[in-house]
Design an enzyme around this catalytic site. Structure first.
Site, PDB file in Angstrom:
ATOM      1  N   GLY A 351       0.855  -1.317  -0.353  1.00 23.01           N
ATOM      2  CA  GLY A 351      -0.031  -0.334  -0.491  1.00 23.01           C
ATOM      3  C   GLY A 351       0.921   0.739  -0.065  1.00 23.01           C
ATOM      4  N   HIS A 352       0.268   2.501  -0.952  1.00 23.94           N
ATOM      5  CA  HIS A 352       0.671   3.527  -0.291  1.00 23.94           C
ATOM      6  C   HIS A 352       0.130   5.088  -0.636  1.00 23.94           C
ATOM      7  CE1 HIS A 352       3.786   6.736  -1.861  1.00 23.94           C
ATOM      8  NE2 HIS A 352       4.912   5.921  -1.497  1.00 23.94           N
ATOM      9  N   ALA A 353      -0.191   5.530   0.354  1.00 21.00           N
ATOM     10  CA  ALA A 353      -0.371   6.853   0.417  1.00 21.00           C
ATOM     11  C   ALA A 353      -0.846   7.715  -1.435  1.00 21.00           C
ATOM     12  CB  ALA A 353       0.368   8.235   0.457  1.00 21.00           C
TER      13      ALA A 353
END
Length: 469
Positions: A351-353
């Site tokens: 996941g990543h912003a």
């Protein structure tokens, strides 16, 4: 941003005036004096870049460029378009671009060490500051200049040596960088009273000094805390990454040196909104020196939500290995992933912003591992997780990006080569990140960027505002 100014020829000459350090370096260098230095090239490009900003603001200054929701206000300003960051732009689908170039393009285009395959971070620093791919000669010159500036003051060595051995390495790094303020040419010049047009030249000098000294400082911390050995002297004819690896005690391992070149390059910069980059910019906007600004950024990087993620990944993988043993079957990995999620935990490293695809920084590290350590048991585990986790996370349905980020891989690579002290990894990140944030700090001072000052409201005031909308 405050109105920018045009730099006349006199100001440019003043900004590139050689200090005593540079004079000694220029006299000692063994390469052609005809090669344009990084500072000279930046000064040459600066008037055109200032005019570009002036023209943009004159034509479009009153245009609305973004809409902000209350959720964004209360959600950490996530996604609000309000910063200027020249070095990199992060696209949700393709990942980071450094001055318009992808990581694979940087790996291809940036100069490498003799016999090496990975780009030298010196080349990326040049690219981030100027927007241009440097020549091999320019990178060699920059390596030599950083080596010439690398001596650490005695009081900094004594300061590090007096730190408790159980003081976190990031706290020691921040302490040492803060104390380097005592050597700041910007702070001294500002105290004497200098023209604003000269700010960037002194900021450049401090930035070069800081980057040059960081590996020796970081290596001294490593040796004090973990090894009890002495820090090797910088070899003036070697590149930045080799010297850092050698001071850590890994200079004889060519593959580790190559890994460090890759690591320092891909961890430099990731737009301006992340905590370490934004903090450095914010503190610098108050005209704090590069030393104080980067120290503040390092303190942000030390936070568990920012720079400690690769430690969490490594801990999670180690726990998994204890549970599943040598069973790397799809079934075993799938079960462990679901057990993690059902326990209310996240799968670290995924996941990543911003990103919505596999992080190209992860892909670069994976490619390195496939070439150099394909049989490593932990790499094989990482590969299996990479194969299965996106499907499980998608089925779980609570993440917008089920793909791995940069932190999902780096710890395993460092472990393979014997750098096993996980709570030191953020120090490596910090050395790299300084190379990424300081070009923007130099640019900020060159174009006359103002102090940052957004508007804030209390919750009651926001309620009042929203009722009127």
């Amino acid at each position: 941003m405050a109105p920018v100014m045009r730099l006349g020829s006199a100001a440019l000459r003043s900004s590139i005036h050689l200090t005593s350090r540079q004079t000694a370096f220029t006299a000692a260098r063994c390469y052609s004096s005809k090669t344009q230095t990084l500072k000279e090239r930046f000064a040459e490009l600066l008037p055109e870049n200032i005019e570009k900003i002036k023209a943009l603001r004159k034509e479009h200054g009153s245009k609305v460029v973004d809409k902000v929701t209350l959720d964004q206000v209360y959600g950490g300003a996530r996604g609000i378009k309000c910063l200027v960051w020249e070095g990199s732009v992060l696209d949700a689908e393709e990942g980071i671009r450094f001055r318009g170039k992808t990581i694979p393009e940087c790996q291809e285009l940036l100069p490498k060490a003799p016999g090496g395959k990975e780009p030298l971070p010196e080349g990326l620093f040049w690219l981030l500051l100027t927007g241009e791919v440097p020549s091999e000669q320019q990178v060699r010159d920059l390596s030599a200049e950083w080596a010439a500036r690398s001596d650490v003051p005695k009081f900094i060595e004594e300061l590090i040596d007096r730190c408790p051995s159980d003081l976190h390495p990031m706290a020691q790094l921040s302490l040492a960088v803060t104390a380097l303020e005592h050597t700041s040419s910007f702070a001294r010049a500002y105290a004497k009273g200098i023209n604003k047009k000269e700010y960037w030249g002194y900021t450049f000098e401090d930035s070069m000094d800081l980057i040059a000294k960081l590996p020796t400082i970081a290596a001294r911390i490593y040796q004090n805390v973990f090894k009890g050995g002495k820090v090797a002297a910088v070899q003036k004819d070697k590149d930045y990454s080799f010297n850092f690896a050698n001071q850590l005690g890994f200079g004889d391992n060519k593959d580790f040196v190559e890994l460090l070149r890759l690591y320092l390059t891909i961890h430099t910069d990731h737009e301006g909104g992340n905590v370490s980059a934004h903090t450095t910019h914010l503190v610098g906007s108050a005209l704090s020196s590069p030393f104080l600004s980067v120290a503040a950024g390092l303190n942000g990087l030390a936070g568990p939500l920012h720079g400690l993620a690769n430690q969490e990944v490594l801990n999670w993988l180690t726990e998994m290995k204890k549970v599943i043993g040598d069973d790397l079957s799809d079934e075993a990995i799938t079960k462990y992933l679901w057990d993690t999620l059902n326990a209310g935990r996240v799968v670290p490293g995924y996941g990543h912003a911003v990103l919505r695809k596999t992080d190209p920084r992860y892909s670069a590290q994976r490619k390195f591992a496939q070439e150099h350590l394909p049989e490593d048991p932990m790499f094989q585990l990482v590969s299996q997780v990479y194969k299965i986790a996106p499907k499980v996370l998608t089925e779980h349905g609570k993440t917008k990006n089920p793909y791995p980020n940069v932190d999902a891989h780096s710890g395993v690579l460092l472990q393979h080569y014997g750098l096993t002290e996980a709570n030191y990894y953020t120090v490596l990140f910090g050395v790299s990140r300084a190379i990424g944030v300081l070009p923007q700090l130099i640019i900020d001072r060159a174009v006359g960027a103002p102090i940052e000052r957004p508007k804030s409201y209390s919750t009651d005031k926001w309620i009042e505002i929203c009722k009127k909308l």
